[in-house]
Structures are given as structure tokens and as C-alpha cells.
Design a protein around this motif. Structure first.
Motif, PDB file in Angstrom:
ATOM      1  N   GLY B  26      -7.122  37.356 -65.093  1.00  0.00           N
ATOM      2  CA  GLY B  26      -5.816  38.165 -65.483  1.00  0.00           C
ATOM      3  C   GLY B  26      -5.665  38.766 -66.769  1.00  0.00           C
ATOM      4  N   ARG B  29      -7.317  42.017 -67.301  1.00  0.00           N
ATOM      5  CA  ARG B  29      -6.367  43.094 -66.604  1.00  0.00           C
ATOM      6  C   ARG B  29      -4.746  43.137 -67.469  1.00  0.00           C
ATOM      7  NH1 ARG B  29      -5.228  42.398 -60.890  1.00  0.00           N
ATOM      8  NH2 ARG B  29      -3.729  43.999 -61.285  1.00  0.00           N
ATOM      9  N   LEU B  30      -4.461  42.212 -68.108  1.00  0.00           N
ATOM     10  CA  LEU B  30      -3.262  42.526 -68.940  1.00  0.00           C
ATOM     11  C   LEU B  30      -3.074  43.121 -69.578  1.00  0.00           C
ATOM     12  CD1 LEU B  30      -1.233  39.041 -69.358  1.00  0.00           C
ATOM     13  CD2 LEU B  30      -0.452  40.933 -67.962  1.00  0.00           C
ATOM     14  N   ALA B  35      -1.010  46.495 -65.519  1.00  0.00           N
ATOM     15  CA  ALA B  35      -0.800  45.900 -63.664  1.00  0.00           C
ATOM     16  C   ALA B  35       1.178  44.909 -63.539  1.00  0.00           C
ATOM     17  CB  ALA B  35      -1.576  44.608 -63.629  1.00  0.00           C
ATOM     18  N   LEU B  40       1.384  38.751 -62.979  1.00  0.00           N
ATOM     19  CA  LEU B  40       0.498  38.744 -63.459  1.00  0.00           C
ATOM     20  C   LEU B  40      -0.459  37.939 -64.035  1.00  0.00           C
ATOM     21  CD1 LEU B  40      -2.914  39.585 -62.182  1.00  0.00           C
ATOM     22  CD2 LEU B  40      -2.098  41.862 -64.704  1.00  0.00           C
ATOM     23  N   GLU B  43       1.004  34.385 -62.346  1.00  0.00           N
ATOM     24  CA  GLU B  43      -0.526  33.587 -61.863  1.00  0.00           C
ATOM     25  C   GLU B  43      -1.389  32.859 -62.570  1.00  0.00           C
ATOM     26  OE1 GLU B  43      -1.922  37.834 -59.112  1.00  0.00           O
ATOM     27  OE2 GLU B  43      -3.584  36.797 -59.403  1.00  0.00           O
TER      28      GLU B  43
END
Lengths: 120, 699
Positions: B26, B29-30, B35, B40, B43
Motif C-alpha cells: 500500500g 502504491r501510494l 491510486a 488505500l 487499508e
């Protein structure tokens, strides 16, 4: 047998620990991984609901609100599993209809004590 | 009631490591920024929160404190719906590393520093972890007791509350005298039975604290009027709170944050459990149960037929047995699937790896992942971690060029590493491909000549040269760098892969990139094997290592200096070892076919090709690997055993060990007895040794 208890938590370990403690205390335990799952599984009357608040798909607050609007669930004790850092969440849960809370880290003795308080 | 939750420690540790992977994924990806930040962060927060929730229960104090700091930061980010700054991302990721260590039972490095730094990144506000943890307000224990005035609201019952359990709980704290105040009670005719009309005046005596009392009423503090005051005018000396005479429930609730219980004896946190567990989809389990049911039915049918069998039922019996074997096969396949996990478990850690590598190398690298849903045996997945990580490091370090070089070469500044997995028959093929510089064929060749792996005049194709990097002793000092070096060369990668019967090859085009292909068996428990007969024994060779099997022409087999046999294979001399000699298996004299029927199987070992002389090739089939050491003892050259269809034991060859045995025996005469030597000469029709042979190019 003290009746059916519904335990809702997306964390397997936490859910299993709570379920285990309740089973030891004489409950027939239904486990669910999130709010949606719980609503699907709570088909009949239960005597106790314990739910986490932070969950994917449907969170605990929404679940409590939905349960309270169901016939047969108006007076069921519903306990939230929260951490001490979530004071505002407690109030939110209370407003949604929760009876009380159990503070994480999870302590089985504490749960049993709370059960004595909310189950007449 | 004594409830021991230690049995759930393993579940928690498994889950925590999944949460850590999710956290890591996560966060990366941030940072990539493509995203939905809000969901996110939700999560990520949930993962940290779950770890913290469980850690306290198992006395993992460091873990709860560090996750608490992470939560504090994440909470702020979540409120503001923004991605972490790069400093915050670095700290959060190193917190993940610390947590991993702590959960593994290792010291966890300077996690406290990371924790402090994390909290410091929150511009305002107190430092929640340091100030609140471990030093809750001292509880005022008043000897003597309290007077409690408790007036439930009219709608108290509607809130699901009841008075009696509360008073009952007070009884557990001390000696209780409760009197009921009925002055609000209306006449019976006007009384609404769903409302509360009573008040209580309760006196409780004993060693009881105000905190304890508040706790009893804590769920209901909004639904009642509550006054709790010390019973006697005997204030506890030095306690400020004792000076207050009245405290209503409207006052802010006292939030105590007692430190999590730390069971003695688990001061070392983590404490990895032995063994390990697998989480199995309930669908898979249900299918197993179904299949087991079918098996029982099929079995019942067969035994019924056998019980009162007449020959005219033969066809029926045949069908029943066919059903039985189909059920058995299905069940076997399904049981194997229980150990299968998606590769996503492994691949999930790679984005972080590539991010860190790219940052420290000053390169731009994008990782593309494909086929992460491909399932593999849990054991294989665990063993794949190291070689794949090594290959990825290699690609990032040596493969992908710096942005400047790439620009000069007319490429995109951002390099791409592509990792994919797919099924190929009974195995899975993994590919790690980069669009970097490719292997330097000339340098590898020079290095190989220098280290004596090949002769200076050997004419090798590019592909052959490239695959030299997997040879032991080929770790070029120049190739070793901070990242991929660490004293581990590609030969170790190859050995790792072959350790679970996998194979690895490389393709590369200078300037365009490299591609490493790893082929791995689906499972460690079953192996695709070529069955061979040697004397009366059946041996099995892993099919993956077989290059070719054939009947050699007599002129293909030569003897060097009366000691070792070689096979002329594809224009090169390949060492030849007769399995009957190596394992001292007596030949099956009476039925032994003539010499022209003998067969060689050429296999690939980590040190090159090796030819094995056998009596007969049998079928290829999947065999279930049994551990020989557990049932008998270790035999050099043998990796395990299997039960053959006729109930006998077949030994599975470890071709690398066979090669090592051959090398060890090379000093001594190969033949143990003259008769065996004669037999072998007859076998391959070699009348005299041929000392004029050139030394082999591949040792």
C-alpha cells in the motif's frame, strides 16, 4: 449453553480469540469476517454480538445500525471491539446503538466481566 | 475461568506478516500516486491497527508501541486524505522492516528511533505513543468506600441496559448496600413499564477505586446521572483527586491507557513458532470432503462386488475399479492443491524491493508483475524467495542503466523489470526480464577463460557464454557491487533453484536486456520422473534434468586410460558412468539383452553434462517423493525414494551427487571386480582403451 453469539472481525486471530473465549464461556459462536458477512449469517436470533469497528466491505458502525433496525435485534447486547485511542469511535458506536465496548488489546477476563454486566 | 490464548499466537503471527506485506504494498502504491489515496490509507491503517490489536494480547509490547506511532501518522494522513511525504514513507517502510524483525523474534534494530521520528513528522499535537503509554494516572484507591447516587434516565431500558447486572458487579468489588429511591414512581395507572422510574443510593465499602466504579457504569454514563463520592471524610493524603467531593458522569471520562499485559517469560517478543501453518480456502476443504465421500462410495461398490463375485461380473468390476482409481486420483490432486498458494504472496514484496533499489542506485525503474495468481507449492514458494530477490537485484543493479545512459542510448529514462509466472505443463515458468544493457558477452568470455572454465580457443555460441554465469567460481570481482554482490553469485541462484528440482537459463541481447527463466515443479512432493531399469532395480531420474536418452553406437563410447568411460555426444566428450557399477547392482544375467540394447541417459548437472549407462528405459511418470533418510538412511547419490506400482521401492537419483560420486571414484579403478569390467566392455563394445582422445572441453 448461553445461546448464540455473533463475533465479527476481519482479523482472523482476533476473531478466533474472541470466539474461543465465548465458546469456553458456553456460547454457540457464529463467526463473520465483516459487516456484510455478519448480516448474511445473523439469520436467527442471537443473544450477543461482538464486532470490530474497522473492517473492509462494511464497518462495525454500519453493521450495528443495520442490526438495530432488524426485528429481534433491538435489545441484543452489542459490544464493540475498540482500542483506547478510539474515544470518538466509542461515542459514534454508542449513537449507532452499541451497548458497550471491549478495549483492545483483547483480554479474555475483561470480556467475561463485561458479559456479566450486559447480560442479565 | 482460565483462558489460554497462546494457541492463537501462530495465527496472529501469520496474519501479521500478511498485514505487513499489505502495508508495504500500500505504501509503495501510494508513492506511485496512481491510486485512490483515501481507500488505500484506510487499508493501510487497518493493517497497522490489526497488528497493534493482536500484539498487545501476546505481550509484544514493542510491536504495539511502534504500530501505535504508525497509526498516529496514518490517522492524520487519513483525515487530510493525502499521501505521506517521502520522509514519512521512508519512515513507515522502515517501521515495517522493524516490525518484521520484531515479529520474527529478532531485536528489531533502532525501532524506537523510527517510532520517535514518525511521531515527530506530525506537525502538531502531543506525541501519543510516548506520553500516554505506560503511565496512566495513578488510581486513587480510597480505603473505606464510596457513596454512589445513580439515576438512570427514563429511557435507560431502551438503551438495552439493565440495572441489576450493574449492582451485581458492584458486589464483586466490595460490600454493597443499595437502597431504592421510589419518589418519582407514578401511580400504577400512569406507569409506563418500559421506562425507568427508580433511583439508587448505593454505599460500597472496601478497597475500591473510583476508576473501578466508573468502569462499571462506563457504558451508561450518557444514560444516567451518576455521582460518586468518597464515603468518609478521610481524604487520602497527597491525592489531589481526594479533595474533590463530587464528580459527575458529565465530566470528561478518565481515559486510562494501561500498558498492555506483558506475560512474564515472553520478554523476547515474536518467538516464531515451529512448523508453520497453511490457511486453506474453505472451498478447497469442501471439495476434499466431497472427494473423500466419492472415494468411500467407490470403495463400497468394489468390495461389494468382490464379496460375491462371479466371473460374469468382470466388466462391472473393471468399471468399479476404474471409478475407484479416478476418485483416488482426483483426491490426490485435490490434496496437493491444499499446499498450493498464489505467487502473489511472494511477488508482493518486490515493489518495495525495486523502489528501494531504484532510490539507492539513482535509477528510475518500473516493476511490472504478471501472473501473480499462479499457484505453487508452499515449499517451493518459500525457496523461490532468495533466488528471485537476487535476480531482481541483479537486474536493477547491472541490467538497468542510469537515466543518462538510457537517454543517450535512445531509451526511455525509466527502465522496466518485468516479472511473470505461468503454467507450462507440469511445471511453472517464471521469467524476470529487464530492458537494460544485457550481458556483456565478451567480458563473460574473458572472465571464463581467465578462471579456466573454458579454453581460449573454444568456439561458443552467445547463449552458451551467457549461461556460464551460472557456473561455480564465476563470480567476477568486477560484477560484485554493493547491491547484488554480497559474495553470492549466480551459481548460488542456480543451486537454490536446482535444490527444488528447478532449472534456470538466461537469454540476453546486448543493449536490449536480459531474460532469466526459471522452471520449477508445481510441488516438492511429486516429481516427474523417467524410470530406468538397472539390473533388477528401478531408478528414477527427475525428468527436468534429462537432456537425451538413446542407444549409443559402439564408436560413441570410449575409454580413457583404462579408467573412465566417455561418451561422444554432440561432438563433445561427456563423462559416462554405469549406474550398475556405481551402485553395485548385480546384472540380471539370464534375461540380460545383448550389448546393442544398452541405453545411455544424458543428464545435465550443475557442472555440465553427464551420461548414465542403464539397462532399459521404462516409462515416464509422476512419482510421490518419500524421504529416504526418515525411513532408512542417507545414500549418496540418492535424493529420495518412491513406492512403485508393484509395491517395491524405487530410488530417485540426485544427478549432481551422482556426478560428485563419479569424480570421487575417478582416482580408483571404476570397476569393482574384473567381471564387472568385462561386462561393461561387452556392454558398449569397447575392446581397447583409446588414449589418444582429446581432453573434454566441459569438465
Amino acid at each position: 449453553m448461553r445461546g448464540k453469539a455473533l463475533v465479527v472481525d476481519d482479523s482472523n486471530s482476533m476473531r478466533q480469540m474472541v470466539a474461543f473465549t465465548l465458546a469456553e464461556a458456553g456460547f454457540d459462536v457464529i463467526e463473520a469476517a465483516n459487516g456484510n458477512d455478519a448480516l448474511a449469517k445473523a439469520t436467527g436470533p442471537v443473544q450477543l454480538v461482538i464486532t470490530d469497528l474497522n473492517m473492509p466491505e462494511m464497518d462495525g458502525i454500519t453493521l450495528i445500525r443495520s442490526l438495530r433496525s432488524r426485528p429481534g435485534f433491538q435489545h441484543t447486547p452489542i459490544l464493540m471491539l475498540t482500542t483506547e485511542s478510539q474515544a470518538s469511535r466509542k461515542a459514534e458506536g454508542k449513537a449507532a446503538g452499541a451497548t458497550g465496548w471491549i478495549v483492545k488489546p483483547f483480554d479474555p477476563e475483561k470480556l467475561l466481566k463485561v458479559l456479566d454486566r450486559v447480560l442479565a | 475461568m482460565n483462558i489460554d490464548l497462546d494457541q492463537f499466537r501462530g495465527v496472529f503471527l501469520d496474519e501479521a506478516s500478511e498485514h505487513l506485506s499489505a502495508l508495504e504494498r500500500g505504501l509503495v502504491r501510494l508513492e506511485e500516486g496512481d491510486a485512490d489515496v483515501g481507500s488505500l490509507l484506510d487499508e493501510i491503517f487497518r493493517s497497522a491497527h490489526s497488528i497493534k490489536g493482536g500484539a498487545g494480547t501476546f505481550g509484544l509490547d514493542e510491536v504495539s508501541r511502534l504500530t501505535h506511532s504508525m497509526e498516529s501518522v496514518l490517522d492524520v494522513l487519513r483525515d487530510e486524505k493525502r499521501a505521506p511525504t517521502s520522509a514519512q514513507a521512508d519512515l513507515l517502510l522502515s517501521a515495517v522492516d522493524h516490525l518484521r524483525d520484531l515479529l520474527d523474534g529478532e531485536p528489531g534494530g533502532d525501532w524506537e528511533e523510527t517510532s520517535r521520528a514518525l511521531v515527530a513528522t506530525i506537525a502538531t499535537g502531543p506525541t501519543p505513543s510516548e506520553s500516554s503509554e505506560g503511565e496512566g494516572p495513578a488510581e486513587a484507591v480510597v480505603s473505606g468506600g464510596f457513596r454512589i447516587r445513580f439515576w438512570p434516565d427514563r429511557d435507560f431500558f431502551l438503551a438495552g441496559a439493565d440495572v441489576w447486572p450493574l449492582i451485581r458487579e458492584l458486589h464483586t468489588l466490595g460490600e454493597v448496600e443499595a437502597s431504592c429511591d421510589v419518589r418519582d414512581l407514578p401511580p400504577l395507572a400512569e406507569l409506563d413499564p418500559e421506562k425507568t422510574w427508580l433511583g439508587w443510593d448505593i454505599v460500597i465499602r472496601g478497597e475500591v477505586s473510583r476508576e473501578d466504579l466508573f468502569e462499571v457504569f462506563e457504558f451508561y454514563e450518557d444514560d444516567c446521572e451518576l455521582e460518586i463520592e468518597p464515603l468518609l471524610a478521610e481524604p487520602v493524603t497527597g491525592s489531589a483527586e481526594a479533595g474533590e467531593t463530587t464528580e459527575t458522569a458529565d465530566a470528561p471520562a478518565v481515559e486510562t491507557t494501561s500498558p498492555p499485559p506483558t506475560p512474564s517469560g515472553s520478554a523476547r517478543s515474536g518467538a516464531r513458532r515451529e512448523g508453520g501453518s497453511i490457511r486453506v480456502d474453505t472451498m478447497k476443504v469442501d471439495e476434499l470432503v466431497d472427494l473423500a465421500g466419492e472415494l468411500v462410495v467407490a470403495h463400497a461398490r468394489v468390495s461389494e462386488l468382490v464379496d460375491r463375485f462371479s466371473i460374469d461380473q468382470l466388466e462391472e468390476l473393471r468399471q468399479a475399479v476404474a471409478t475407484l482409481s479416478r476418485s483416488t486420483h482426483d483426491l490426490q490432486e485435490q490434496v496437493m492443491r491444499v499446499r498450493m498458494l498464489p505467487l502473489a504472496h511472494l511477488f508482493s514484496r518486490f515493489p518495495r524491493l525495486i523502489r528501494d533499489l531504484a532510490n539507492s542506485l539513482g535509477k528510475k525503474i518500473r516493476l511490472e508483475v504478471e501472473g501473480e495468481e499462479t499457484e505453487l507449492d508452499k515449499g517451493v514458494i518459500e525457496q523461490l524467495g532468495d533466488p528471485l530477490t537476487h535476480l531482481l537485484r541483479n537486474c536493477a543493479d547491472h541490467g538497468i542503466e542510469s537515466p543518462e545512459l538510457r537517454r543517450d542510448a535512445g531509451k526511455e529514462e525509466e527502465g522496466v523489470i518485468h516479472i511473470s509466472a505461468s503454467h507450462r505443463g507440469g511445471s511453472v515458468e517464471l521469467e524476470i526480464r529487464d530492458d537494460g544493457a544485457g550481458l556483456d558477452t565478451q567480458r563473460i568470455h574473458a572472465k571464463a577463460v581467465e578462471s579456466g572454465l573454458v579454453g581460449p580457443d573454444d568456439d561458443l555460441a552467445d547463449a552458451q557464454i551467457h549461461n556460464l554465469i551460472f557456473r561455480p567460481g564465476f563470480s567476477t570481482a568486477e560484477a560484485v557491487s554493493d547491491l547484488s554482490g554480497r559474495g553470492v553469485g549466480m551459481d548460488v541462484v542456480r543451486r537454490n533453484v536446482e535444490g527444488f528440482n528447478g532449472s534456470i537459463t538466461v537469454d540476453s541481447v546486448r543493449g536490449e536486456g536480459s531474460s532469466f527463466r526459471i522452471r520449477v515443479p508445481l510441488t516438492l512432493a511429486i516429481l516427474d520422473g523417467q524410470r530406468l531399469r538397472v539390473g533388477d532395480q528401478t531408478f528414477i531420474i527427475p525428468l527436468l534434468s534429462v537432456v537425451e536418452s538413446f542407444q549409443p553406437a559402439p564408436e560413441q563410447v570410449k575409454r580413457i586410460q583404462g579408467r573412465a568411460d566417455v561418451l561422444l555426444f554432440r561432438g563433445q566428450t561427456t563423462p559416462l558412468v554405469n549406474l550398475a557399477d556405481l551402485f553395485e547392482v548385480a546384472p540380471r544375467r539370464s534375461t540380460e539383452p545383448g550389448s546393442n540394447r544398452r541405453v545411455v541417459v544424458v543428464v545435465e548437472t550443475e557442472r555440465g553434462l553427464l551420461a548414465l549407462g542403464v539397462d532399459e528405459l521404462l516409462s515416464q511418470s509422476a512419482v510421490v517423493i518419500k524421504n529416504l533418510e526418515a525411513n532408512y538412511r542417507k545414500i549418496p547419490g540418492i535424493m529420495g525414494a518412491t513406492i512403485l506400482g508393484d509395491g517395491r521401492v524405487g530410488l530417485i537419483l540426485d544427478v549432481n551427487e551422482v556426478d560428485a560420486l563419479r569424480r570421487r571414484d575417478r582416482g580408483a579403478p571404476v570397476a569393482a571386480s574384473p567381471s564387472a569390467a568385462v561386462d561393461r566392455n561387452a556392454t558398449y563394445g569397447v575392446p581397447t582403451p583409446t588414449p589418444e582422445l582429446q581432453p573434454s572441453t566441459i569438465p
